[in-house]
Design a protein around this motif. Structure first.
Motif, PDB file in Angstrom:
ATOM      1  N   SER A   1       0.864  -1.182   0.000  1.00 20.12           N
ATOM      2  CA  SER A   1       0.000   0.000   0.000  1.00 20.12           C
ATOM      3  C   SER A   1       0.897   1.228   0.000  1.00 20.12           C
ATOM      4  O   SER A   1       1.616   1.498   0.968  1.00 20.12           O
ATOM      5  CB  SER A   1      -0.927   0.003   1.215  1.00 20.12           C
ATOM      6  N   VAL A   2       0.866   1.955  -1.106  1.00 20.95           N
ATOM      7  CA  VAL A   2       1.761   3.085  -1.330  1.00 20.95           C
ATOM      8  C   VAL A   2       1.117   4.363  -0.799  1.00 20.95           C
ATOM      9  O   VAL A   2      -0.072   4.630  -1.059  1.00 20.95           O
ATOM     10  CB  VAL A   2       2.056   3.239  -2.829  1.00 20.95           C
ATOM     11  N   LEU A   3       1.892   5.145  -0.039  1.00 16.57           N
ATOM     12  CA  LEU A   3       1.405   6.469   0.357  1.00 16.57           C
ATOM     13  C   LEU A   3       1.359   7.347  -0.897  1.00 16.57           C
ATOM     14  O   LEU A   3       2.393   7.727  -1.442  1.00 16.57           O
ATOM     15  CB  LEU A   3       2.312   7.088   1.412  1.00 16.57           C
ATOM     16  N   LEU A   4       0.145   7.661  -1.347  1.00 19.13           N
ATOM     17  CA  LEU A   4      -0.021   8.447  -2.566  1.00 19.13           C
ATOM     18  C   LEU A   4       0.177   9.936  -2.315  1.00 19.13           C
ATOM     19  O   LEU A   4       0.723  10.647  -3.152  1.00 19.13           O
ATOM     20  CB  LEU A   4      -1.411   8.216  -3.160  1.00 19.13           C
TER      21      LEU A   4
ATOM     22  N   LEU B   1      -7.064  11.114  -6.779  1.00 17.35           N
ATOM     23  CA  LEU B   1      -5.721  10.595  -6.532  1.00 17.35           C
ATOM     24  C   LEU B   1      -5.676   9.072  -6.700  1.00 17.35           C
ATOM     25  O   LEU B   1      -4.720   8.527  -7.259  1.00 17.35           O
ATOM     26  CB  LEU B   1      -5.266  10.972  -5.122  1.00 17.35           C
ATOM     27  N   ALA B   2      -6.712   8.385  -6.226  1.00 13.56           N
ATOM     28  CA  ALA B   2      -6.759   6.929  -6.357  1.00 13.56           C
ATOM     29  C   ALA B   2      -6.868   6.507  -7.813  1.00 13.56           C
ATOM     30  O   ALA B   2      -6.221   5.546  -8.245  1.00 13.56           O
ATOM     31  CB  ALA B   2      -7.930   6.376  -5.551  1.00 13.56           C
ATOM     32  N   ARG B   3      -7.674   7.216  -8.579  1.00  8.75           N
ATOM     33  CA  ARG B   3      -7.848   6.865  -9.991  1.00  8.75           C
ATOM     34  C   ARG B   3      -6.598   7.191 -10.806  1.00  8.75           C
ATOM     35  O   ARG B   3      -6.243   6.452 -11.727  1.00  8.75           O
ATOM     36  CB  ARG B   3      -9.061   7.598 -10.551  1.00  8.75           C
TER      37      ARG B   3
ATOM     38  N   LYS C   1       2.555  -5.975 -10.439  1.00  9.29           N
ATOM     39  CA  LYS C   1       1.963  -5.879  -9.089  1.00  9.29           C
ATOM     40  C   LYS C   1       1.231  -4.550  -8.960  1.00  9.29           C
ATOM     41  O   LYS C   1       1.837  -3.483  -8.996  1.00  9.29           O
ATOM     42  CB  LYS C   1       3.020  -6.008  -7.995  1.00  9.29           C
ATOM     43  N   ARG C   2      -0.066  -4.615  -8.806  1.00  5.71           N
ATOM     44  CA  ARG C   2      -0.901  -3.423  -8.672  1.00  5.71           C
ATOM     45  C   ARG C   2      -1.015  -3.062  -7.193  1.00  5.71           C
ATOM     46  O   ARG C   2      -1.498  -3.862  -6.401  1.00  5.71           O
ATOM     47  CB  ARG C   2      -2.279  -3.690  -9.263  1.00  5.71           C
ATOM     48  N   PRO C   3      -0.593  -1.877  -6.795  1.00 10.71           N
ATOM     49  CA  PRO C   3      -0.580  -1.561  -5.369  1.00 10.71           C
ATOM     50  C   PRO C   3      -1.939  -1.094  -4.866  1.00 10.71           C
ATOM     51  O   PRO C   3      -2.822  -0.692  -5.633  1.00 10.71           O
ATOM     52  CB  PRO C   3       0.440  -0.415  -5.284  1.00 10.71           C
ATOM     53  N   ARG C   4      -2.097  -1.145  -3.563  1.00 11.45           N
ATOM     54  CA  ARG C   4      -3.138  -0.402  -2.875  1.00 11.45           C
ATOM     55  C   ARG C   4      -2.604   1.020  -2.683  1.00 11.45           C
ATOM     56  O   ARG C   4      -1.417   1.266  -2.863  1.00 11.45           O
ATOM     57  CB  ARG C   4      -3.460  -1.039  -1.524  1.00 11.45           C
ATOM     58  N   GLY C   5      -3.489   1.935  -2.317  1.00 13.08           N
ATOM     59  CA  GLY C   5      -3.043   3.312  -2.127  1.00 13.08           C
ATOM     60  C   GLY C   5      -3.561   3.893  -0.830  1.00 13.08           C
ATOM     61  O   GLY C   5      -4.743   3.771  -0.523  1.00 13.08           O
ATOM     62  N   THR C   6      -2.664   4.516  -0.062  1.00 20.40           N
ATOM     63  CA  THR C   6      -3.036   5.166   1.193  1.00 20.40           C
ATOM     64  C   THR C   6      -2.880   6.669   1.044  1.00 20.40           C
ATOM     65  O   THR C   6      -1.900   7.142   0.459  1.00 20.40           O
ATOM     66  CB  THR C   6      -2.135   4.674   2.346  1.00 20.40           C
ATOM     67  N   ILE C   7      -3.850   7.411   1.573  1.00 21.79           N
ATOM     68  CA  ILE C   7      -3.779   8.870   1.602  1.00 21.79           C
ATOM     69  C   ILE C   7      -3.943   9.321   3.048  1.00 21.79           C
ATOM     70  O   ILE C   7      -4.892   8.930   3.724  1.00 21.79           O
ATOM     71  CB  ILE C   7      -4.860   9.505   0.716  1.00 21.79           C
TER      72      ILE C   7
END
Length: 250
Positions: A56-59, A118-120, A84-90
């Motif tokens: 999970s990447v800090l976006l 940001l997620a999209r 590898k498709r990450p999750r995203g954290t804000i």
């Protein structure tokens, strides 16, 4: 010569005897899915080969003030294995004495739209919001989550981090339109042992079966956890991940 029915009965008795003498062993518990938080620093995670380990990447970090907000998008490079498709954290942070409780519906809608944009833009598989909502902000946070859920759509899961103290029966979390709550079982101060003992007993409703741990606090995850998030105060390496899996997984 015994009749066919007698042979069948004898065979059944033999099978029953074997079942009694060799009881079935319970299946071992499944290892939890592991998600590595990749915070704002250079990270090379190209070494990840295990498909059950996600990232999970800090976006971005959104600094929210009384009448405006500022987006600090991720500046540090990150390398992931191909495909590898990450999750995203804000991360949301209130600044200059501002409170989410004082945000108007239009302001909350604007923040929700920014989160979704940001997620999209990064095409993450899941959007996670990291916000330590004060008790006075919980109603506004629920409104923000509802707006975000509506704009995000049903195809992309919505996750939030949380405080262990939110994970009680009758908590406001029961109204949260999210797919996952990740209580952070680290940096809890003097009450940490009490909350860890409660989670070990399974008394973590309504937080589900996800938790977050930190590598610099050597506390093993509670049994029954499905998804284990790991925070590393230092850059990830294959060695630090292997040690974390050894020390922290149930």
């Amino acid at each position: 010569m015994p009749r066919r029915g007698s042979l069948a009965a004898l065979l059944l008795l033999l099978l029953l005897g074997l079942a009694v003498s060799c009881p079935l062993q319970p299946a071992p518990p499944l290892a939890p899915r592991v998600v590595l938080w990749a915070w704002e620093r250079p990270e090379d995670l190209s070494f990840l080969a295990n498909p059950s380990v996600e990232v999970s990447v800090l976006l971005a970090t959104l600094e929210l003030r009384a009448s405006r907000w500022r987006t600090h998008s991720r500046q540090q490079p990150i390398r992931l294995p191909a495909g590898k498709r990450p999750r995203g954290t804000i991360r949301l942070e209130m600044r200059d004495g501002a409170s989410l409780a004082h945000y108007s519906p239009a302001q909350l809608r604007g923040v929700a739209q920014r989160l979704v944009d940001l997620a999209r833009a990064r095409d993450v598989s899941m959007l996670q919001i990291d916000f330590d909502a004060r008790e006075s902000e919980q109603a506004a946070y629920l409104a923000l989550l509802r707006q975000t859920r509506e704009l995000l759509g049903a195809s992309r899961p919505l996750s939030i981090t949380g405080l262990a103290s939110w994970c009680t029966q009758g908590s406001w979390l029961e109204q949260a339109p999210v797919d996952e709550v990740v209580p952070q079982l680290f940096r809890m101060g003097p009450e940490g042992p009490t909350w860890r003992a409660r989670f070990a007993r399974g008394g973590a409703a309504p937080c589900g079966r996800s938790v977050g741990l930190a590598l610099d606090e050597r506390h093993r995850a509670p049994s029954g956890v499905d998804t284990l998030y790991l925070f590393n105060p230092r850059p990830w390496t294959s060695e630090s991940l292997a040690q974390a899996l050894k020390d922290l997984t149930p």
